[in-house]
Scaffold this active site. Structure first.
Site, PDB file in Angstrom:
ATOM      1  N   CYS A 164       0.808  -1.231   0.000  1.00  0.00           N
ATOM      2  CA  CYS A 164       0.000   0.000   0.000  1.00  0.00           C
ATOM      3  C   CYS A 164       0.834   1.271   0.000  1.00  0.00           C
ATOM      4  O   CYS A 164       0.284   2.362  -0.039  1.00  0.00           O
ATOM      5  CB  CYS A 164      -0.943  -0.015   1.200  1.00  0.00           C
ATOM      6  N   HIS A 303      -2.862   7.841   6.082  1.00  0.00           N
ATOM      7  CA  HIS A 303      -3.090   6.544   5.445  1.00  0.00           C
ATOM      8  C   HIS A 303      -4.510   6.093   5.785  1.00  0.00           C
ATOM      9  O   HIS A 303      -5.230   5.628   4.919  1.00  0.00           O
ATOM     10  CB  HIS A 303      -2.049   5.536   5.927  1.00  0.00           C
ATOM     11  N   GLU A 314      -1.227   5.091  13.587  1.00  0.00           N
ATOM     12  CA  GLU A 314      -0.905   6.303  12.815  1.00  0.00           C
ATOM     13  C   GLU A 314      -1.185   7.549  13.657  1.00  0.00           C
ATOM     14  O   GLU A 314      -0.411   8.510  13.632  1.00  0.00           O
ATOM     15  CB  GLU A 314      -1.688   6.345  11.508  1.00  0.00           C
ATOM     16  N   LYS A 335      -9.667   7.994   2.038  1.00  0.00           N
ATOM     17  CA  LYS A 335     -10.132   6.620   1.828  1.00  0.00           C
ATOM     18  C   LYS A 335     -11.566   6.437   2.304  1.00  0.00           C
ATOM     19  O   LYS A 335     -12.218   5.461   1.931  1.00  0.00           O
ATOM     20  CB  LYS A 335      -9.215   5.625   2.552  1.00  0.00           C
ATOM     21  N   HIS A 340      -9.811   1.818  -0.271  1.00  0.00           N
ATOM     22  CA  HIS A 340      -8.356   1.645  -0.262  1.00  0.00           C
ATOM     23  C   HIS A 340      -7.903   1.062  -1.598  1.00  0.00           C
ATOM     24  O   HIS A 340      -8.136  -0.118  -1.881  1.00  0.00           O
ATOM     25  CB  HIS A 340      -7.962   0.721   0.892  1.00  0.00           C
ATOM     26  N   PHE A 399       1.694  -3.356   4.001  1.00  0.00           N
ATOM     27  CA  PHE A 399       2.048  -4.680   4.497  1.00  0.00           C
ATOM     28  C   PHE A 399       3.533  -4.937   4.226  1.00  0.00           C
ATOM     29  O   PHE A 399       4.070  -4.556   3.178  1.00  0.00           O
ATOM     30  CB  PHE A 399       1.224  -5.759   3.790  1.00  0.00           C
TER      31      PHE A 399
END
Length: 412
Positions: A164, A303, A314, A335, A340, A399
């Protein structure tokens, strides 16, 4: 003196619209592009919604025969790249030498859908029936390769595959290429066509996806009742250009890419490091690279995936990096409206960050109606907000422990 790099063109294909400016109008209005999933048989899964690109006609951007020989993710990348080049007024070979233009486009999973389709054909009809274009249809670097061919860019041609963070890493790494003097311009960003049976099954079985069947409320970053991200697809491309080169040709400038920070968690294959330790370092490095102190940042495009640990860690990372100033910032997740887009997310969100900077508007986090006591920053709830923005930051976390932060400044 280090070369300064500005953004002179933008292009995107998103669940909101297949035009970056139409998508931005919906972002400002707090309109979601998430709908009931149609690209796969939704009855097989407990996940019912997705951020699908709608009414996309690849033949508008590439020859029909060639379109059939490439993956959907490559089609998106070509469309967004051609839009960005047109927006920048760039014709490779006419107003810039082909050797002075590079391409760096990331993708998290490439043409997984095409691979799945050909594997089914292999199992049902044997190896002789597999499409001879299968490999170039699905390998992730082919979006960059195809864009290079279509636009005639002969400089460095590369692809970041960092889950991502792919789109943000691609833009940041492209920045370095220009700063090193290798080229004058980079076509950079991310692309993803991730709504496939295996992708949805895999993410669903690891309980990463929202099972909320209501597309209007499924993506709810930072809310207490968030239950996972909404899978989505699309592409975002920016034209990065050495500042003096841009000025010499009279290009319009959206903003300056002033800083880039990238780190690794070295912690877990899917979970972010506790307290967002890797994200802290990425933001810190980006600020240092830009010569910016935390108090100069006015807005963060987070994010903000709508998963439990991402949103918590975050938030903690932002608090650690920005201290008391964290409570003076706007921190929102677009998002909530796009879903996403995985490897495309960092690029699409970089574009929204640039438009926020240019227009002085902080995009909202929609569906924010149930605050989490652990998450106490200003998430720009539900409604866009006018603000005097001079510096914005965009985060992408992937990830594998990939963290990337980009710092954009108003061009002066």
């Amino acid at each position: 003196m280090r070369k300064r790099v500005v953004i002179t063109g933008i292009g995107a294909v998103t669940p909101l619209a297949n035009n970056v400016f139409a998508a931005w109008e919906k972002i400002k209005a707090g309109i979601s592009g998430i709908t009931r999933m149609t690209r796969i048989d939704v009855e097989q899964f407990n996940v019912k919604v997705a951020g699908e690109v709608k009414d996309f006609v690849p033949e508008q951007y590439v020859d029909g025969k060639e379109a059939r020989r490439m993956g959907r993710f490559s089609q998106f990348a070509i469309a967004a790249s051609k839009m960005a080049a047109e927006d920048a007024g760039v014709i490779v070979g006419k107003n810039i030498a082909p050797e002075r233009v590079g391409v760096w486009i990331g993708s998290g999973i490439g043409g997984l859908g095409e691979f799945e389709e050909q594997h089914k054909r292999f199992m049902a009809r044997g190896p002789k029936r597999v499409n001879p274009f299968t490999i170039p249809m699905f390998i992730p670097d082919m979006a960059a390769g195809r864009v290079s061919i279509e636009l005639g860019a002969k400089g460095i041609n590369n692809c970041s595959v960092t889950a991502c963070a792919s789109g943000a890493n691609s833009i940041g790494d492209a920045l370095r290429v220009i700063q090193n003097g290798e080229v004058d311009m980079m076509i950079a960003g991310g692309t993803e066509a991730s709504i496939t049976e295996m992708s949805v099954a895999g993410f669903s079985n690891m309980t990463a996806l929202s099972t909320n069947p209501d597309p209007t409320t499924a993506s709810r970053p930072f809310s207490k009742n968030r239950d996972g991200f909404v899978i989505a697809e699309g592409a975002g491309i920016v034209i990065l250009e050495e500042m003096e080169h841009a000025l010499a040709r009279g290009a319009k400038i959206y903003g300056e890419l002033a800083g880039y920070g990238a780190t690794g968690d070295a912690y877990h294959i899917t979970s972010p490091a506790p307290d967002g330790e890797g994200a802290q370092r990425a933001m810190g490095l980006a600020l240092k690279d830009a010569g910016i102190i935390p108090e100069q940042v006015h807005y963060i495009n987070a994010h903000g995936t709508s998963t439990q640990y991402n949103d918590l860690y975050e938030t903690l990372a932002i608090k650690e990096v920005f201290g008391p100033h964290a409570y003076q910032l706007g921190v929102s997740s677009t998002k909530s409206m796009t879903g996403h887009t995985l490897g495309a997310a960092g690029a699409i969100e970089a574009i929204f960050s640039l438009l926020a900077l240019k227009e002085g508007i902080m995009p909202p986090t929609i569906n924010y109606d149930n605050p989490d006591e652990e998450l106490d920053l200003d998430y720009v709830p539900n409604t866009a907000r006018k603000a005097n923005l001079n510096v914005v930051l965009s985060n992408s976390l992937g990830f594998g422990g990939h963290n990337a932060s980009l710092v954009f400044k108003k061009y002066k």
